[in-house]
Design a protein around this motif. Sequence first.
Motif, PDB file in Angstrom:
ATOM      1  N   TYR A  93      38.542  41.392  35.808  1.00 30.06           N
ATOM      2  CA  TYR A  93      38.304  42.745  36.296  1.00 30.06           C
ATOM      3  C   TYR A  93      39.266  43.034  37.436  1.00 30.06           C
ATOM      4  O   TYR A  93      39.500  42.182  38.299  1.00 30.06           O
ATOM      5  CB  TYR A  93      36.856  42.897  36.791  1.00 30.06           C
ATOM      6  CG  TYR A  93      35.865  42.828  35.659  1.00 30.06           C
ATOM      7  CD1 TYR A  93      35.545  43.970  34.938  1.00 30.06           C
ATOM      8  CD2 TYR A  93      35.273  41.624  35.289  1.00 30.06           C
ATOM      9  CE1 TYR A  93      34.659  43.920  33.878  1.00 30.06           C
ATOM     10  CE2 TYR A  93      34.387  41.561  34.225  1.00 30.06           C
ATOM     11  CZ  TYR A  93      34.079  42.714  33.525  1.00 30.06           C
ATOM     12  OH  TYR A  93      33.215  42.657  32.464  1.00 30.06           O
ATOM     13  N   GLU A 128      46.930  38.324  35.157  1.00 30.89           N
ATOM     14  CA  GLU A 128      45.939  39.381  34.973  1.00 30.89           C
ATOM     15  C   GLU A 128      45.172  39.694  36.257  1.00 30.89           C
ATOM     16  O   GLU A 128      44.663  40.802  36.423  1.00 30.89           O
ATOM     17  CB  GLU A 128      44.957  39.016  33.858  1.00 30.89           C
ATOM     18  CG  GLU A 128      45.589  38.947  32.489  1.00 30.89           C
ATOM     19  CD  GLU A 128      46.196  40.267  32.025  1.00 30.89           C
ATOM     20  OE1 GLU A 128      45.704  41.343  32.406  1.00 30.89           O
ATOM     21  OE2 GLU A 128      47.180  40.222  31.263  1.00 30.89           O
ATOM     22  N   GLU A 186      30.640  45.312  24.419  1.00 29.76           N
ATOM     23  CA  GLU A 186      31.967  45.797  24.794  1.00 29.76           C
ATOM     24  C   GLU A 186      31.855  46.998  25.724  1.00 29.76           C
ATOM     25  O   GLU A 186      32.598  47.117  26.688  1.00 29.76           O
ATOM     26  CB  GLU A 186      32.779  46.154  23.546  1.00 29.76           C
ATOM     27  CG  GLU A 186      33.238  44.942  22.775  1.00 29.76           C
ATOM     28  CD  GLU A 186      33.888  45.279  21.437  1.00 29.76           C
ATOM     29  OE1 GLU A 186      33.966  46.474  21.065  1.00 29.76           O
ATOM     30  OE2 GLU A 186      34.308  44.334  20.751  1.00 29.76           O
ATOM     31  N   GLN A 242      33.038  46.997  29.999  1.00 29.28           N
ATOM     32  CA  GLN A 242      34.244  47.749  30.351  1.00 29.28           C
ATOM     33  C   GLN A 242      34.385  47.888  31.865  1.00 29.28           C
ATOM     34  O   GLN A 242      35.481  48.022  32.386  1.00 29.28           O
ATOM     35  CB  GLN A 242      34.253  49.123  29.678  1.00 29.28           C
ATOM     36  CG  GLN A 242      34.532  49.055  28.194  1.00 29.28           C
ATOM     37  CD  GLN A 242      35.824  48.320  27.883  1.00 29.28           C
ATOM     38  OE1 GLN A 242      36.890  48.698  28.361  1.00 29.28           O
ATOM     39  NE2 GLN A 242      35.730  47.259  27.105  1.00 29.28           N
ATOM     40  N   VAL A 256      42.049  29.750  28.846  1.00 31.04           N
ATOM     41  CA  VAL A 256      43.067  30.645  29.408  1.00 31.04           C
ATOM     42  C   VAL A 256      43.967  29.813  30.327  1.00 31.04           C
ATOM     43  O   VAL A 256      43.476  29.015  31.122  1.00 31.04           O
ATOM     44  CB  VAL A 256      42.435  31.848  30.148  1.00 31.04           C
ATOM     45  CG1 VAL A 256      41.533  31.414  31.272  1.00 31.04           C
ATOM     46  CG2 VAL A 256      43.502  32.778  30.659  1.00 31.04           C
ATOM     47  N   ARG A 303      40.146  44.321  32.679  1.00 36.83           N
ATOM     48  CA  ARG A 303      41.575  44.270  32.370  1.00 36.83           C
ATOM     49  C   ARG A 303      41.837  43.470  31.105  1.00 36.83           C
ATOM     50  O   ARG A 303      42.686  43.808  30.305  1.00 36.83           O
ATOM     51  CB  ARG A 303      42.337  43.602  33.516  1.00 36.83           C
ATOM     52  CG  ARG A 303      42.577  44.471  34.682  1.00 36.83           C
ATOM     53  CD  ARG A 303      43.449  43.711  35.632  1.00 36.83           C
ATOM     54  NE  ARG A 303      44.381  44.628  36.248  1.00 36.83           N
ATOM     55  CZ  ARG A 303      44.941  44.394  37.394  1.00 36.83           C
ATOM     56  NH1 ARG A 303      44.687  43.269  38.037  1.00 36.83           N
ATOM     57  NH2 ARG A 303      45.765  45.255  37.915  1.00 36.83           N
ATOM     58  N   LYS A 304      41.118  42.360  30.977  1.00 42.14           N
ATOM     59  CA  LYS A 304      41.391  41.452  29.862  1.00 42.14           C
ATOM     60  C   LYS A 304      40.181  40.564  29.625  1.00 42.14           C
ATOM     61  O   LYS A 304      39.496  40.166  30.557  1.00 42.14           O
ATOM     62  CB  LYS A 304      42.619  40.595  30.208  1.00 42.14           C
ATOM     63  CG  LYS A 304      43.094  39.674  29.148  1.00 42.14           C
ATOM     64  CD  LYS A 304      43.960  40.386  28.157  1.00 42.14           C
ATOM     65  CE  LYS A 304      44.579  39.383  27.204  1.00 42.14           C
ATOM     66  NZ  LYS A 304      45.297  39.999  26.144  1.00 42.14           N
ATOM     67  N   ARG A 305      39.965  40.265  28.360  1.00 48.25           N
ATOM     68  CA  ARG A 305      38.951  39.290  27.965  1.00 48.25           C
ATOM     69  C   ARG A 305      39.679  38.184  27.223  1.00 48.25           C
ATOM     70  O   ARG A 305      40.409  38.452  26.267  1.00 48.25           O
ATOM     71  CB  ARG A 305      37.913  39.932  27.055  1.00 48.25           C
ATOM     72  CG  ARG A 305      36.897  38.926  26.538  1.00 48.25           C
ATOM     73  CD  ARG A 305      35.936  39.551  25.553  1.00 48.25           C
ATOM     74  NE  ARG A 305      35.093  38.521  24.973  1.00 48.25           N
ATOM     75  CZ  ARG A 305      33.828  38.679  24.671  1.00 48.25           C
ATOM     76  NH1 ARG A 305      33.231  39.843  24.872  1.00 48.25           N
ATOM     77  NH2 ARG A 305      33.128  37.695  24.157  1.00 48.25           N
ATOM     78  N   PHE A 306      39.463  36.963  27.653  1.00 46.71           N
ATOM     79  CA  PHE A 306      40.045  35.804  26.984  1.00 46.71           C
ATOM     80  C   PHE A 306      38.921  35.053  26.280  1.00 46.71           C
ATOM     81  O   PHE A 306      37.977  34.615  26.928  1.00 46.71           O
ATOM     82  CB  PHE A 306      40.714  34.856  27.981  1.00 46.71           C
ATOM     83  CG  PHE A 306      41.936  35.401  28.644  1.00 46.71           C
ATOM     84  CD1 PHE A 306      43.177  35.333  28.029  1.00 46.71           C
ATOM     85  CD2 PHE A 306      41.858  35.971  29.909  1.00 46.71           C
ATOM     86  CE1 PHE A 306      44.312  35.818  28.650  1.00 46.71           C
ATOM     87  CE2 PHE A 306      42.989  36.471  30.536  1.00 46.71           C
ATOM     88  CZ  PHE A 306      44.215  36.401  29.914  1.00 46.71           C
ATOM     89  N   ALA A 336      48.390  32.913  32.797  1.00 50.62           N
ATOM     90  CA  ALA A 336      47.809  34.157  32.287  1.00 50.62           C
ATOM     91  C   ALA A 336      46.717  34.666  33.227  1.00 50.62           C
ATOM     92  O   ALA A 336      46.620  35.869  33.484  1.00 50.62           O
ATOM     93  CB  ALA A 336      47.253  33.948  30.883  1.00 50.62           C
TER      94      ALA A 336
END
Length: 170
Positions: A146, A168, A35, A39, A160, A153-156, A164
């Motif tokens: 990213y 994003e 994680e 980032q 997905v 920004r987001k992890r799916f 969405a």
Amino acid sequence: MRKTIGRAAIVLVLLCSSVLVYKIVVKVNQKKECERITQALPSYTFNLAYGGTMHTKSLEDKPTAVMFFNPGCEHCEYEGEALSTNSGSLKEKEILMVSLSPRDSIKAYAKRHRLEGISNIRFATDSLAKATIMFGVQAIPTTFIYGSDGRLRKRFNGEVSIKALMRELR
């Protein structure tokens, strides 16, 4: 004799419990490290399915989706079809499709979904699972979004929707 067996059983239970706790702690620490690393878009050189390499530095300043997939995955098939149908709306975005599968399987997937030759959609092979491990991918498909600033920004986890994905990648 009974006391010896009882003590041995207690020692065995304690030993097994200690090993279990140790494995849980290691797994939690690995997850936290993944994680932390993801980032920001990690520095990594991918082997492209159509030859050559691509470093993540080339994705800087652009909204980017890093999509881990498998050509035989039903959910990945839906994602591929959605990318093909909406490729015109994604022209200003970068899509990097990463798979553990052999190059031929990746190329067949790209051809099947009419994604070959689309300049902003690239396919990479991760045959040694280095990127998969670094990104902490536990299930396929998994997508990382990213921003143009290189920040996550987001992890799916899982499939997905194109809606969405586009939201994003704005």
